[in-house]
Structure formats: C-alpha cells, structure tokens
Write an enzyme that holds these catalytic residues in place. Structure first.
Site, short mmCIF file in Angstrom:
data_model
loop_
_atom_site.label_atom_id
_atom_site.label_comp_id
_atom_site.label_asym_id
_atom_site.label_seq_id
_atom_site.Cartn_x
_atom_site.Cartn_y
_atom_site.Cartn_z
N ALA A 101 0.84 -1.21 0.00
CA ALA A 101 0.00 0.00 0.00
C ALA A 101 0.87 1.26 0.00
CB ALA A 101 -0.93 -0.01 1.21
N GLY A 102 1.96 1.21 0.75
CA GLY A 102 2.91 2.34 0.79
C GLY A 102 3.51 2.61 -0.59
N HIS A 124 8.16 -8.25 -4.77
CA HIS A 124 6.80 -8.75 -4.91
C HIS A 124 6.31 -8.32 -6.29
CE1 HIS A 124 3.28 -10.52 -3.36
NE2 HIS A 124 2.75 -9.55 -2.67
N GLU A 248 4.34 -30.12 19.13
CA GLU A 248 5.01 -31.30 18.56
C GLU A 248 5.37 -31.07 17.09
OE1 GLU A 248 3.30 -35.17 19.32
OE2 GLU A 248 4.22 -35.99 17.50
#
Ligand code: NAD
Ligand code: XAI
Ligand code: MG
Ligand code: MG
Length: 351
Positions: A101-102, A124, A248
């Site tokens: 968004a930035g 990205h 686990e």
C-alpha cells in the site's frame, strides 16, 4: 544456469556455485543500492547486502520508529541513511521495499527519480501485476526487476548470520539497459539467497498470495484452530491440545521434514501413526482442495489485491489490524502456546 531435476521436472536455476558472491560484487561495484523502506524485508536485504560488500543506502521517513531502528543497525544519517526522496535520487538501483500500500502512495514521488538507466527492484510482483489498481507503471528506459525471498526478512537475516540462506525467485519485467538480468541475479545472490529460480511478476504474486493465504499462514492457522477446538470440546486440557496440535509439529516433526522430507518423517513414526496419517491425508486434501482453488481464483481475478489495497489504505488500518492481531494473541490456543513455550528447557532459568 544449472539444470536440476525437481521430482522429474528439469528446471534451470542459478546456484551460488555458478554465480558466486565475488561475481555479484563485480556486477554491482559501481551501483548505489537505495533500499526504500526499513520494515521487515528492508533490514534483512540491506544488512545482508552491506555485509556482502555492496554499496547500500537506506531511504526511510525520518519521524518513524524504523528510522531509529536503522540507526541502531549502524546506518548513519546523511551518510547511509536518508529521507526517502534523497535516497531515491542517489540510488542507481532503487529497491522498492515499502509495504504494498505504501508503494502505491509513494509512487508519484519515486517515479520522479527513475531516470534512464536506473533499475527499479521489487520483492513482490504486486505493484506491476495489478497496475490498473496500483497505478505503478515505470518509465520504459529503466530496468524493472524482482528478487523475492521465500520467507520473512527476519529469517533472511537470521539464516544469513548462521551461514544459511532462503531461496528466492527472480524476474525481469523490463531490461532497458541490457544489464537488468545480471543486476537482478547479482542482487539475489547479494541479499543472501540459497538458489534463485526464475519466474515472472504475475506468477510471483499469484504464488505468493496463494502461499501466505494458504499453507504458510492462513490454512495452517485455520487447521490448528479446528483440531485444537475438537480436542478441547472433547475434554482435553489446553496443554494436551496445544502440544498435540502445534508444539510437537514445530519442535519435533517439522524440523525432521525440513531435514529429510515428509516421506522420511512418516517412515520414522510408529506404524500406527503411519497407517492413520496415510488413511486421513487424502481426506484433508480433498476437503481443502476446493478452498485452495477458490483462493487461487480470488488471487488471479484481482479480488485479493483489491481487498488488500482498499483495506490497507484506510487511515484507521493500523488500529483495526492491531485489534485483529490482539484477538489472535489473546485466544486460548496462542495463550496456551505462550505458557508451553515458557516451559521449554531452554527457557527455564538456570539453577
Ligand atoms: N515481510 C516480508 O518478510 C516479505 C517477504 C517477501 C516479500 N515481501 C515484500 O517486500 C515488500 C516490503 O514488505 P515489508 O513486509 O518489509 O513491508 P512493511 O509493511 O514492513 O513496510 C515497509 C516500510 O514501508 C514504510 N511505509 C509504509 N507505508 C508508507 C507510506 N505511505 N509512506 C512512506 N513509507 C511507508 C514503513 O515505514 C516501513 O518502513 C512488499 O512488497 C512485500 O510484499 C515482504
Ligand atoms: C513472509 C511471506 C509470507 O512469505 C511474505 O510473502 C510476506 O508477504 O510477508
Ligand atoms: Mg507476501
Ligand atoms: Mg512470500
């Protein structure tokens, strides 16, 4: 590129052997790599590049917590740490590592500094792939490249310090200078990647959004909750339910899968566990397959991007996000987890 057989499919990939760090240093020796944004990927990539001898500067808003974090990490205001615009002006390679968004909000500013011959680097494929929604359309005379580490920036740094590395994908959207491909590979090696596999921006973002909404984060948290709830509803204690659902898995079984694969882990559990897991594996696959198909469709249609941009751009986004994360934090399963972790031998005070 090295030809490697991945389960019967031969792929060409870049290994550290054929593209060693010295070669990356040589390719990048005259470049100034400006890392814009010092959130999660920013520090991981910047510190690894710096430790690998690459000329790196940081661009970050001054009145922010991450400006102080950058100083604590050894970046020096006016020397290697600048306001975003100043760093973008100085950089020959601009690593655009703001939040997605930035990146949209800052695009008109960054675009001004994309002079011919520079490279614009993403981790990205989001901004470029969903260009109708992001408005990110770089000028034709710059390289547009991508290196996407397959994991958190925190792990990228931790593994680097431990002499290990995450694998990364790389992609070339525009090679205006003819150096774009080598620049991308050199940066991929420089940020500390294991091996590099080639993709394109669209495939990168489709697989990344699917993975994080799916098995890496969304699906796993959902499956944890479902099993935990079943155990709790049937009278099992939080301790029993958490150990049998999460502890686990993370402490015992996944490290074995990481080392030798799921097949080996199966082969090294009891015959009872093997029988049951082999019987039920298909049921879980078939039950979740339609959800994964719906998820991929939502990514490919741009619906996920639309939702992300809309919600992440709202002024009260942080407040709402923090409230959601607090609900997760406060839920019984993750509170039980906190107690379980505190009882790990390594977390006990020494006597
Ligand atoms: N987080 C990860 O580990 C990871 C992994 C692989 C790829 N990526 C990609 O890397 C990129 C960066 O992701 P991140 O998680 O490091 O980002 P982030 O959410 O941590 O934000 C990075 C920086 O952006 C700044 N920022 C946000 N909005 C701004 C605005 N409007 N103006 C100025 N600065 C602003 C923040 O101050 C922060 O320093 C994204 O494209 C992301 O998809 C992230
Ligand atoms: C670390 C992840 C989940 O792989 C990344 O894709 C992100 O967006 O943070
Ligand atoms: Mg992602
Ligand atoms: Mg990812």
């Amino acid at each position: 590129m090295a030809k490697i057989n991945f389960g019967g499919v031969v792929e060409e990939v870049v290994t550290r052997e054929e593209f060693p760090l010295d070669k990356a240093r040589e390719v990048l020796k005259d470049e100034t790599v400006a890392i814009i944004g010092y959130g999660v990927q920013g520090p991981g990539q910047a510190l690894n590049l710096r430790d690998n001898g690459i000329n790196v500067i940081i661009g970050q808003r001054k009145d922010s917590k991450t400006w102080d974090k950058a100083i604590a990490d050894g970046w020096v205001p006016g020397v290697t740490l600048f306001e975003i615009e100043e760093a973008a002006e100085k950089g020959t390679i601009i690593q655009y590592l703001l939040s997605d968004a930035g990146q949209i909000a800052l695009w008109p500013t960054i675009k001004k500094y994309l002079t011919p011959g520079k490279a614009l680097y993403f981790s990205h494929g989001f901004g470029i792939t969903y260009k109708e929604q992001t408005g990110i359309i770089p000028p034709a005379d710059v390289d547009v490249i991508l290196v996407a580490p397959k994991g958190s920036g925190t792990s990228l740094r931790r593994l680097f310090l431990a002499g290990k590395g995450l694998n990364s994908s790389f992609a070339i959207h525009q090679d205006a200078t003819g150096k774009g491909r080598t620049r991308a590979i050199a940066l991929g090696i420089g940020v500390g990647s294991g091996y590099l596999f080639e993709t394109d921006f669209r495939k990168e973002v489709y697989s990344d959004l699917t993975g994080e909404r799916g098995t890496l984060m969304g699906a796993i948290a959902g499956i944890f909750e479902a099993q935990y709830n079943t155990l709790r509803r049937n009278g099992h204690s939080p301790s029993e339910a958490f150990n049998e659902t999460v502890e686990e898995l993370t402490q015992s079984l996944m490290p074995l899968v990481a080392e030798n694969g799921m097949d080996w882990m199966y082969a090294n559990c009891s015959t009872t566990a093997q029988r049951g897991a082999l019987d039920w594996k298909g049921r879980f696959r078939d039950a979740t397959q339609p959800v994964f198909d719906e998820l991929y469709e939502s990514v490919a249609s741009g619906k996920e991007a639309e939702r992300t941009i809309k919600l992440n751009s709202q002024p009260d986004y942080r407040v709402k996000l923090e409230a959601e994360l607090k609900t997760l934090h406060d839920s019984e399963i993750w509170q039980a987890g906190q107690a379980v972790r505190s009882l790990r031998p390594e977390n006990q005070p020494e006597k």
